[in-house]
Design a protein around this motif. Structure first.
Motif, short mmCIF file in Angstrom:
data_model
loop_
_atom_site.label_atom_id
_atom_site.label_comp_id
_atom_site.label_asym_id
_atom_site.label_seq_id
_atom_site.Cartn_x
_atom_site.Cartn_y
_atom_site.Cartn_z
N TRP A 1 -1.74 -38.63 -8.67
CA TRP A 1 -0.85 -38.27 -9.76
C TRP A 1 -0.46 -36.80 -9.62
CZ3 TRP A 1 -1.71 -34.60 -13.75
CH2 TRP A 1 -0.66 -34.52 -14.68
N ILE A 2 0.78 -36.50 -9.93
CA ILE A 2 1.23 -35.11 -9.93
C ILE A 2 2.13 -34.92 -11.14
CG2 ILE A 2 3.17 -35.62 -8.37
CD1 ILE A 2 2.86 -32.78 -7.22
N SER A 3 2.03 -33.76 -11.78
CA SER A 3 2.88 -33.52 -12.95
C SER A 3 4.32 -33.32 -12.50
CB SER A 3 2.40 -32.26 -13.70
OG SER A 3 2.69 -31.12 -12.93
N SER A 4 5.26 -33.66 -13.36
CA SER A 4 6.68 -33.46 -13.07
C SER A 4 6.96 -32.01 -12.70
CB SER A 4 7.53 -33.82 -14.28
OG SER A 4 7.21 -35.10 -14.74
N GLU A 5 6.29 -31.12 -13.42
CA GLU A 5 6.48 -29.68 -13.22
C GLU A 5 6.12 -29.28 -11.77
OE1 GLU A 5 3.88 -27.52 -15.74
OE2 GLU A 5 5.32 -25.89 -16.10
N ASP A 6 4.93 -29.72 -11.32
CA ASP A 6 4.52 -29.40 -9.96
C ASP A 6 5.43 -30.08 -8.94
OD1 ASP A 6 2.50 -28.02 -11.12
OD2 ASP A 6 0.87 -28.95 -9.97
N MET A 7 5.82 -31.31 -9.24
CA MET A 7 6.68 -32.05 -8.29
C MET A 7 8.02 -31.33 -8.13
SD MET A 7 6.53 -34.67 -6.29
CE MET A 7 7.69 -34.33 -5.00
N LEU A 8 8.53 -30.79 -9.24
CA LEU A 8 9.79 -30.04 -9.20
C LEU A 8 9.66 -28.86 -8.24
CD1 LEU A 8 11.19 -29.68 -12.82
CD2 LEU A 8 12.25 -30.80 -10.86
N GLU A 9 8.52 -28.16 -8.32
CA GLU A 9 8.34 -26.99 -7.46
C GLU A 9 8.20 -27.41 -6.01
OE1 GLU A 9 8.59 -23.85 -8.06
OE2 GLU A 9 8.30 -23.55 -10.19
N LEU A 10 7.47 -28.51 -5.76
CA LEU A 10 7.34 -29.00 -4.39
C LEU A 10 8.71 -29.37 -3.82
CD1 LEU A 10 4.15 -31.30 -4.30
CD2 LEU A 10 4.46 -29.04 -3.23
N ALA A 11 9.51 -30.08 -4.63
CA ALA A 11 10.83 -30.49 -4.16
C ALA A 11 11.70 -29.27 -3.85
CB ALA A 11 11.51 -31.38 -5.19
N ALA A 12 11.60 -28.26 -4.70
CA ALA A 12 12.40 -27.05 -4.50
C ALA A 12 11.91 -26.26 -3.30
CB ALA A 12 12.35 -26.17 -5.75
N SER A 13 10.67 -26.52 -2.88
CA SER A 13 10.08 -25.74 -1.80
C SER A 13 10.12 -26.45 -0.45
CB SER A 13 8.62 -25.42 -2.15
OG SER A 13 8.55 -24.77 -3.39
N GLY A 14 10.79 -27.60 -0.37
CA GLY A 14 10.96 -28.23 0.92
C GLY A 14 10.37 -29.61 1.07
N LYS B 1 10.28 -33.43 0.99
CA LYS B 1 11.47 -34.29 1.09
C LYS B 1 11.34 -35.63 0.36
CE LYS B 1 13.57 -31.86 4.53
NZ LYS B 1 12.67 -30.68 4.38
N VAL B 2 10.16 -35.94 -0.13
CA VAL B 2 9.93 -37.29 -0.67
C VAL B 2 10.83 -37.58 -1.87
CG1 VAL B 2 8.21 -38.93 -1.44
CG2 VAL B 2 7.55 -37.11 0.11
N LEU B 3 10.89 -36.67 -2.80
CA LEU B 3 11.77 -36.82 -3.96
C LEU B 3 12.68 -35.60 -4.06
CD1 LEU B 3 9.39 -38.07 -6.81
CD2 LEU B 3 11.11 -39.41 -5.59
N LEU B 4 13.92 -35.82 -4.44
CA LEU B 4 14.82 -34.68 -4.58
C LEU B 4 14.68 -34.05 -5.96
CD1 LEU B 4 18.00 -35.78 -2.69
CD2 LEU B 4 16.46 -33.90 -2.15
N HIS B 5 14.92 -32.77 -6.00
CA HIS B 5 14.75 -31.96 -7.20
C HIS B 5 15.45 -32.55 -8.40
CE1 HIS B 5 15.17 -28.36 -9.77
NE2 HIS B 5 14.04 -28.00 -9.20
N ARG B 6 16.71 -32.93 -8.25
CA ARG B 6 17.46 -33.32 -9.45
C ARG B 6 16.99 -34.68 -9.99
NH1 ARG B 6 23.59 -35.28 -7.91
NH2 ARG B 6 23.01 -36.17 -5.93
N CYS B 7 16.44 -35.51 -9.09
CA CYS B 7 15.87 -36.79 -9.53
C CYS B 7 14.65 -36.54 -10.40
CB CYS B 7 15.56 -37.62 -8.29
SG CYS B 7 14.26 -38.82 -8.48
N VAL B 8 13.77 -35.63 -9.96
CA VAL B 8 12.56 -35.31 -10.74
C VAL B 8 12.94 -34.64 -12.06
CG1 VAL B 8 10.34 -34.11 -10.70
CG2 VAL B 8 11.31 -34.98 -8.56
N GLU B 9 13.94 -33.79 -11.99
CA GLU B 9 14.42 -33.08 -13.18
C GLU B 9 14.89 -34.08 -14.25
OE1 GLU B 9 17.67 -30.57 -12.17
OE2 GLU B 9 17.06 -28.98 -13.56
N TYR B 10 15.66 -35.06 -13.78
CA TYR B 10 16.18 -36.10 -14.67
C TYR B 10 15.03 -36.87 -15.31
CZ TYR B 10 20.30 -38.88 -16.01
OH TYR B 10 21.33 -39.46 -16.69
#
Lengths: 424, 424
Positions: A195-208, A210-219
């Motif tokens: 499990w990962i929080s949306s917040e952390d996933m957003l930062e991972l996506a923004a940092s490179g 590739k599994v999930l894109l930033h705007r998908c997690v944001e939504y």
């Protein structure tokens, strides 16, 4: 049993066999009592083949027509998937983005969803159908033209539909088992995250990552939709991404550090010899913004008192490099800098985790790990839950492994890192 | 200069080169001052490839999803064509059947157009665009589902749009030079027809001529739209099809005989030993109609007085043969015939021409030509402007050539046939 949205990427439906395999998985969810909405991408290489055709007839394919062309891809995969499901004795109907009510702005090739009105999907579900929806595409509110959402757009379609239909979960099926603590191709001992929080996933996506894109997690975060990233091949539990830690889920622990991400797709531009007076930085970044270029990190060097001049560096996607140089050269006279340096041999390493907020030793441990690995740091940038550094590109893989090990993320290791006493 | 609708078939847009060639031809029409609407089919083998994919996932592809799948084909060709035109410096926009306002009934895979509301096409033209429209597809009035018009549907799309937009002409571009007096593969001396009446063209299409489909010509006749069938490769004048002979067109003469058509796609069913009393024929053809089978020719043999039994024969497409036998076998007890005979080795030869009405010797000359060629006649059927006979399939090519020569249609021949004195 509620409604689930499942999204399958192009590699999951690359051929007739893949489509039949996916159809079985979908029917299973239906048999378990769920209402099922499926979002599907174009088959395997279809999109690349269509782009190739477009380039044969026109060197610079036009936005509106390019979208019209590309959306043929999902039309094929979704119709075939519906047929395969019907062949298993279940009812299915396919819908284009427009039919599914995916309303976007008018920016062709990278439209943004502005509304979802899934009336036809609701009706199809109420009549007992499995609804298959074309990912990646929508229809513009103004002109009623077909639009596409850009790279990774199908994930966004899935999350947006999940939100509009108030789904229990949005399952993103892919060719890996979930989100990992680092890119498994670089770090052999990377662990799958439960499990990962949306917040952390957003930062991972923004940092490179590739599994999930930033705007998908944001939504998903905005509409509070849990995402479950999992493999369409193994069927194993993957990674849950949600705003809150799921209650009663034994497998989940809230890690201090979620993972290490890296990114070698950026370049660094240095504006040399900028007069150190108010308004200079603003002039530089206004020129960049006017060219519609998104930048990432910015660092202004300490001014040399003797000259009154300073250097300003920033990073941006390599694909935008030429455009940025061009924009700055054109504004050179009015800004008044000396010269430009362009460096595309950089890499970025980021450590992400909400635990950073309350564990003051993280930054020090991070720098220590890089130092021990002999990696030189060129730029630093931080947020509440992320530290990023820019290094030489050649050092990136070694740096990621060193940091991953130092923070106890390796799958075989039982040792956790001991954080030092001084805060960052 | 008015509005022209041009239709290009799949062989004209089979690859990028073909698309660029067609784009040039379209731009030429635009430069000549016309408003141009283009209807385009799917590229070359695209449709067959999609059908092949469908069969891989489901042995009996479903109607709605099959239409969704197939319509991807025109989406690709129309977007590429619009790009190619823009690349030549002209504005073009592509439209799906639905966007172009092609409204159909809900019969998937062979829908009929019930209305055309081309508001978006009008707007695109008024703004100076060339409008590219997907052939073969529409949207159902009831369910808003995507439909396809069946074989040759793109021609119908073109004529329907020409009617709705009040076009000067509907140009059907194909890989032959026009309509010929007979199939040039069978008759080497077949002549291209400069002009043919809609009425004669309808009969040719119904009799096996493949250049234009019956319902397309029917639509054009009803709305009084001239069709110009021509080659997309040569650019030569082709064949004009219209209700009235064009005024002042030097090249046009109103022929007594328009052409000879043949058809080897039909089979003959004979119902043997039918009681010769009122209502028997009705019972047979009601059974056929209930199975939704269209039949062509019908002949009832003279009843043998001694038995009170008669035979009834009819022809129908071979593809419907099994269905017809099945329907009749099921109704055997209630109808009360003795047995069924099925023969798929038949062929049909038809002579078509409005001149028949006023030239009483045509029928006699037709039978004489067949007799001279040693061809045996099994069934005969006539209309005001057509005579058709059924023969052995092996005799068809020879029969077509003999009739073509006898009626002076051969391109090298200056001799016209001399009609006999007795009427048909």
């Amino acid at each position: 049993m509620g409604l689930v949205v499942q999204k399958y990427g192009g590699s999951s439906v690359a051929d007739a066999e893949g489509i039949k395999r996916v159809a079985k998985r979908i029917v299973e969810a239906k048999k378990n009592g769920h209402q099922v909405v499926v979002v599907v991408s174009a088959m395997g290489d279809t999109t690349d083949e269509l782009i190739d055709l477009a380039e044969q007839v026109s060197p610079i394919p036009a936005g509106r027509e390019f979208d019209m062309l590309l959306t043929a891809g999902e039309r094929i995969s979704m119709a075939l998937l519906a047929m395969a499901i019907k062949n298993l004795g279940h009812e299915a109907q396919s819908f284009t983005g427009s039919q599914a009510g995916v309303i976007t702005d008018s920016v062709h090739n990278k439209a943004r969803i502005i509304d979802v009105t899934p009336g036809r999907i609701r009706t199809a579900l109420d009549e007992g159908n499995i609804a298959i929806v074309a990912g990646f595409q929508g229809v513009s509110a103004d002109s009623k033209d077909i639009t596409t959402l850009g790279r990774g757009g199908s994930d966004t379609t899935a999350v947006a539909l999940a939100a509009a239909l108030d789904a229990e979960v949005c399952e993103i099926y892919t060719d890996v088992d979930g989100v990992f603590t680092a890119d498994p191709r670089v770090v052999k001992k990377a662990r799958k995250i439960d499990w990962i929080s949306s917040e952390d996933m957003l930062e991972l996506a923004a940092s490179g990552s590739k599994v999930l894109l930033h705007r998908c997690v944001e939504y998903a975060r905005r509409y509070n939709i849990p995402i479950h990233v999992r493999s369409s091949f193994s069927g194993l539990r993957g990674t849950w991404v949600s705003n809150e830690k799921p209650q009663g889920d034994e497998q989940v622990e809230h890690a201090i550090i979620s993972g290490v991400a890296h990114d070698v797709s950026e370049a660094k531009v240095t504006v040399v010899g900028v007069p150190d007076k108010p308004g200079e930085a603003a002039a530089i970044f206004r020129a960049i913004a006017d060219a519609e270029i998104n930048i990432d990190m910015i660092v202004q060097n300490v001014s040399a008192a003797s000259t009154g001049l300073t250097d300003i560096s920033f990073t941006l996607p390599k694909t935008e490099g030429a455009k940025a140089i061009d924009a700055l050269e054109k504004a050179k006279a009015s800004i008044g800098f000396e010269s430009l340096r362009y460096d595309d041999q950089i890499g970025k390493i980021s450590l992400v985790g909400a635990g950073m907020k309350t564990n003051p030793g993280v930054t020090a441990a991070f720098f220590q790990a890089l130092s021990d690995a002999g990696v030189n740091i060129e730029l630093i940038s931080t947020s509440e839950i992320r530290i990023s550094v820019v290094t030489r590109q050649d050092d990136v893989n070694e740096a990621v492994r060193a940091v991953h090990t130092a923070f106890g993320l390796d799958s075989d290791s039982d040792e956790a890192v001991v954080y030092g006493g001084t805060g960052r």
